[in-house]
Enzyme design. Structure first.
Site, short mmCIF file in Angstrom:
data_model
loop_
_atom_site.label_atom_id
_atom_site.label_comp_id
_atom_site.label_asym_id
_atom_site.label_seq_id
_atom_site.Cartn_x
_atom_site.Cartn_y
_atom_site.Cartn_z
N SER A 1 1.00 -1.18 0.30
CA SER A 1 -0.01 0.01 -0.25
C SER A 1 1.00 1.29 0.41
O SER A 1 1.41 1.34 -0.86
CB SER A 1 -0.55 -0.54 1.52
OG SER A 1 -2.08 1.00 1.21
N ASP B 1 -3.76 6.58 -3.29
CA ASP B 1 -1.74 5.66 -2.25
C ASP B 1 -1.89 4.40 -3.30
O ASP B 1 -1.89 4.86 -4.52
CB ASP B 1 -2.01 5.03 -0.87
CG ASP B 1 -2.83 3.81 -1.42
OD1 ASP B 1 -4.14 3.94 -2.23
OD2 ASP B 1 -3.15 2.82 0.01
N ALA C 1 -10.63 8.40 8.10
CA ALA C 1 -10.04 9.99 7.37
C ALA C 1 -8.52 10.16 6.84
O ALA C 1 -8.79 10.82 6.61
CB ALA C 1 -9.32 10.16 9.28
N ARG D 1 1.29 4.84 17.63
CA ARG D 1 0.95 6.23 17.24
C ARG D 1 -0.33 6.77 18.01
O ARG D 1 -0.28 6.91 19.66
CB ARG D 1 -0.63 6.12 15.93
CG ARG D 1 0.05 4.57 14.89
CD ARG D 1 -0.79 4.87 13.72
NE ARG D 1 -0.82 4.37 11.81
CZ ARG D 1 0.29 4.26 12.20
NH1 ARG D 1 1.54 5.54 11.53
NH2 ARG D 1 1.23 3.03 11.04
#
Ligand SMILES: CC(=O)N[C@H]1[C@@H](OP(=O)(O)O)O[C@H](CO)[C@@H](O)[C@@H]1O
Ligand SMILES: [Mg+2]
Length: 542
Positions: A64, A276, A371, A506
């Site tokens: 990805s 992406d 998001a 994160r």
């Protein structure tokens, strides 16, 4: 099982000593040179899964948005969904088994999952444009063949295209034709039908600049171009001919850095978007006349789609239950807008497409977006049937027209998974139909300033979370510390969670100003560093 073939082929795809990998949020991800044994074994697992469910299974080689040197692999279940969670554990066991134990592990999986090895297996394979992907997909084939499976190698495809193929195959063509032409035809037809209903169509040309992250999206968009109507002029940037995959470009770069990608010249007020690396995410953006950059992320995409669908649903008067599904990363103001202004129920689930997808299935119309720009809309079978029936039988013009738009939306949206190409067409159609400019879309609500950071720790599993990852249960004291920090700022919110795709923790923070969001994110990252076993130098202020 042909033990001899298994022994022979697994020796050709040896597991590096001591390497342990986990099937995470998006399958396996790692440096490409560590993955040969994993993809071979995932070929084995795909064959087993296919035998277990008597259906075609998909397997995609991609990492990805991650760097070009990385790679990854994930399995696609029969209707194009992510691999069922109960099998993720088998994937991890198989990937980490010692070579001499491989046969034993396979036998165990067969027992636990009631797999009959004598059944047929069928697997669809796809890959992205990474230099390592071709060879890895060859190793996938070795795995499938060792267990006597059949395969179809689609070669270079976007991740959502592979999901689409698998769904088409297992629905005997009901979802569409399992070919690239089938995909292009289905989407372009629905798109053209939709914009035909727009008053603006034909009157002006629609320009859109697309940053393809130097990935497979560029190839597939170019292939699709002849299928587009003349009014839609797409301009492809970062097509992979010059620069490196995902390097300083692509949806993840734009979202994380909140700035335009390299390789795309943006004039004021021009509508632009980024895919992406495997084209399952999309974000939009533009630069205003003062030169300020405006990001339109997955939350705002979900909002636009929800506004459009809600209006149509009101017109068809069927009492369909609609909801939006988000994760903790959704901007606080998007959630507020959806709930308070648009009056649509919003649900928060754990990060990862499978969680969003699963929740969205509970509604007649379930809109889900991360998001970062991964998302789609799911229509229940009942809603779809009713909508198609209204199109043919409804006498009331307005109601029938609304049903027709909904029907075209159903066909345009890739319901198997988030799809940058399909989402882009959905958005372009809605903007055209509603006569909205990118600025008007952006102005629906103002994002709260936010910051996403990552911190390296010795073992990220020391962080355990609850409440859709919005609160940390461990290590002791961390959540109390975050609560105290959040109290220092206005409109603030912060949370931490271990990544499922990278070896990091994160950190997300939002607050009334960018300075405050940055300061809060930094303070929380220090708390993580000190309380969760940070590695290397402590995080520096932004
Ligand atoms: C904050 C963020 O963007 N996290 C991403 C990222 O997952 P992590 O588990 O956070 O590494 O990759 C996932 C797969 O692409 C995607 O689903 C998710 O949204
Ligand atoms: Mg992706």
């Amino acid at each position: 099982m042909d033990s001899e073939a298994l022994r022979k082929f697994s020796a050709l795809h040896p597991r590096p000593a001591g390497l342990t990998l986990h099937y995470g949020t998006a399958g396996f991800r790692s440096a490409a040179q560590q993955l040969d044994h994993v993809v071979f074994r995932m070929g084995l697992l795909a064959a087993l899964r296919s035998k277990a469910v008597t259906a075609t299974i998909g397997i995609m080689v991609t990492a990805s948005h991650n760097p070009e040197e990385d790679n990854g692999v994930k399995l696609v279940d029969p209707l194009g969904e992510m691999l069922h969670p109960s099998w993720e554990e088998y994937a991890t066991q198989l990937a980490n088994a010692e070579e001499q134990e491989l046969q034993k592990v396979i036998t165990e999986i067969c027992q636990k999952a009631a797999v009959n090895l004598h059944k047929d297996a069928s697997v669809f394979i796809g890959r992205d444009t990474r230099p390592s992907s071709k060879k890895l997909s060859q190793s996938v084939i070795d795995g499938i063949q060792v267990l006597g499976g059949q395969y179809h190698d689609y070669g270079l495809v976007t991740t959502p295209q592979l999901h689409y193929m698998v769904c088409c195959q297992n629905t005997q063509g009901q979802y569409g034709k399992a070919t690239l032409e089938g995909y292009y035809e289905k989407l372009s037809k629905a798109f053209m039908e939709l914009i035909k209903q727009s008053h603006c169509s034909g009157e002006f040309q629609r320009h859109l600049k697309i940053d393809c992250a130097n990935g497979v999206g560029a190839l597939k968009l170019s292939e699709m171009k002849p299928y587009f109507p003349q009014e839609v002029l797409i301009h492809i940037y970062n097509d992979g001919t010059k620069e490196k995959l995902n390097h300083l470009c692509g949806a993840d770069f734009v979202k994380v850095h909140q700035k335009p990608p390299g390789g795309l010249d943006m004039k004021p007020n021009e509508r632009c978007c980024s895919f992406d690396g495997d084209a399952d995410r999309i974000v939009y953006y533009y630069k205003d006349t003062a030169g300020h950059f405006h990001l339109i992320d997955g939350d705002k995409i979900a909002t636009l789609i929800s506004i459009f669908l809600k209006e149509l649903l009101a017109k068809v008067k069927q009492n369909f239950k609609m909801a939006v599904v988000q994760t903790a990363y959704a901007n606080g103001n998007s959630t507020r807008y959806l709930q308070e202004t648009l009056k649509v129920p919003v649900h928060c689930v754990k990060t990862g497409v499978k969680h969003l997808h699963h929740k969205a299935q509970e509604f007649d119309v379930g809109v889900y977006f991360e998001a970062n720009g991964h998302g789609t809309v799911l229509f229940s079978k009942a809603a779809e049937t009713k909508i198609r029936q209204l199109v043919t039988e409804e006498k009331d013009n307005e109601k029938r027209e609304a049903a027709k738009m909904l029907e075209n939306m159903i066909d345009l949206i890739n319901q198997t998974v988030g799809d940058a190409v399909s989402d882009m067409l959905v958005i372009e159609a809605i903007l055209a139909l509603k006569g909205l400019s990118v600025q008007q879309w952006d102005a629906l609500y103002t994002d709260l300033p936010n910051r996403l950071l990552k911190v390296q720790v010795a073992d990220r599993r020391v962080i355990d979370t609850t409440d859709a990852e919005r609160r940390a249960l461990t290590p002791p004291g961390l959540q109390e510390k975050i609560d105290a920090l959040v109290k220092k700022y206005k409109l603030s919110r912060a949370f931490v969670r271990p990544s499922g795709t990278e070896d990091v923790v994160r950190i997300y923070a939002e607050a009334d100003t960018q300075e405050n969001a940055d300061a809060l994110a930094h303070e929380v990252s220090l708390a993580v560093f000190h309380l969760a076993g940070g590695k290397g130098a402590p995080p520096q202020p932004i």
